[in-house]
Design a protein around this motif. Structure first.
Motif, PDB file in Angstrom:
ATOM      1  N   GLY A  43       0.828  -1.191   0.000  1.00  0.00           N
ATOM      2  CA  GLY A  43       0.000   0.000   0.000  1.00  0.00           C
ATOM      3  C   GLY A  43       0.870   1.250   0.000  1.00  0.00           C
ATOM      4  O   GLY A  43       2.092   1.168   0.091  1.00  0.00           O
ATOM      5  N   LYS A  44       0.221   2.396  -0.087  1.00  0.00           N
ATOM      6  CA  LYS A  44       0.974   3.649  -0.096  1.00  0.00           C
ATOM      7  C   LYS A  44       1.603   3.877   1.273  1.00  0.00           C
ATOM      8  O   LYS A  44       0.949   3.730   2.303  1.00  0.00           O
ATOM      9  N   SER A  46       3.247   5.930   4.397  1.00  0.00           N
ATOM     10  CA  SER A  46       3.049   7.236   5.034  1.00  0.00           C
ATOM     11  C   SER A  46       4.338   8.052   4.968  1.00  0.00           C
ATOM     12  O   SER A  46       5.415   7.519   4.680  1.00  0.00           O
TER      13      SER A  46
END
Length: 204
Positions: A43-44, A46
């Motif tokens: 996922g992306k 942070s």
């Protein structure tokens, strides 16, 4: 030394990059991460994750220096005039074990540190066994007589995958002069380093 020796491949896998540009890196065969779920799409990340990753990559590249030493280098860089990220790279490149590595006296950062700690390296003609010692511009770093005949040293000097950078001036096969503190773009990293993210990590 064996624990650290194996850790460098783990770091390559975890970062998904061939950090030292070595031909035997496992990333050359498998670009995905280690473990059962290594091939899953990530996922992306942070902002904190990106900063932490940049710190782990830079810290790992310099032979996994301790967190205490690395943070101390950051704090000193932040007190110096100019760009903190550039200052940080300059301080890390001034470590004696890195000069030994850059001079191609050792094939890896870990073996460079071992060469220093075993008393095989001279700074301005004086034996020094402190790997974190700061080398100043104009200092001459040379090998002791025993080290000149070591297989490890001869192997390092024959490595084709890296060149001696401009700020380390060789004088024969066993002596170099550290001519100046390099800037980020002068340091021959095989992968992109982002010291600006490291600065953001510590200044949170």
């Amino acid at each position: 030394m064996s624990k650290r020796h194996s850790a460098k491949h783990k770091l390559d896998r975890r970062m998904g990059e061939n950090i030292w540009g070595r031909p035997k890196s496992p990333v050359n065969k498998r670009e995905y991460g280690p473990g059962q779920h290594g091939q899953r799409r990530k996922g992306k990340m942070s902002d904190y994750g990106l900063q932490l990753r940049a710190k782990q990559k830079l810290k790992g590249y310099y032979g996994d220096v301790t967190e205490k030493q690395f943070k101390k280098a950051y704090e000193e860089a932040s007190r110096m005039k100019g760009d903190t990220s550039q200052n940080l790279i300059g301080l890390l490149e001034q470590r004696l074990d890195m000069i030994v590595y850059r001079a191609k006296f050792a094939p890896t950062v870990w073996s460079a540190r071992q060469l220093v700690s075993h008393g095989h390296v001279r700074v301005n003609g004086v034996k020094c066994n402190i790997a974190s010692r700061r080398v100043r511009p104009g200092d001459i770093v040379s090998l002791g007589d025993k080290a000149k005949q070591m297989t490890l040293v001869m192997e390092a000097q024959s490595l084709a995958e890296r060149e001696i950078p401009d700020y380390v001036a060789p004088d024969g096969n066993d002596k170099v002069t550290f001519t100046r503190v390099p800037t980020l773009d002068e340091v021959p990293y095989p992968v992109k380093m982002e010291p600006n993210l490291v600065v953001e990590f510590y200044s949170r």
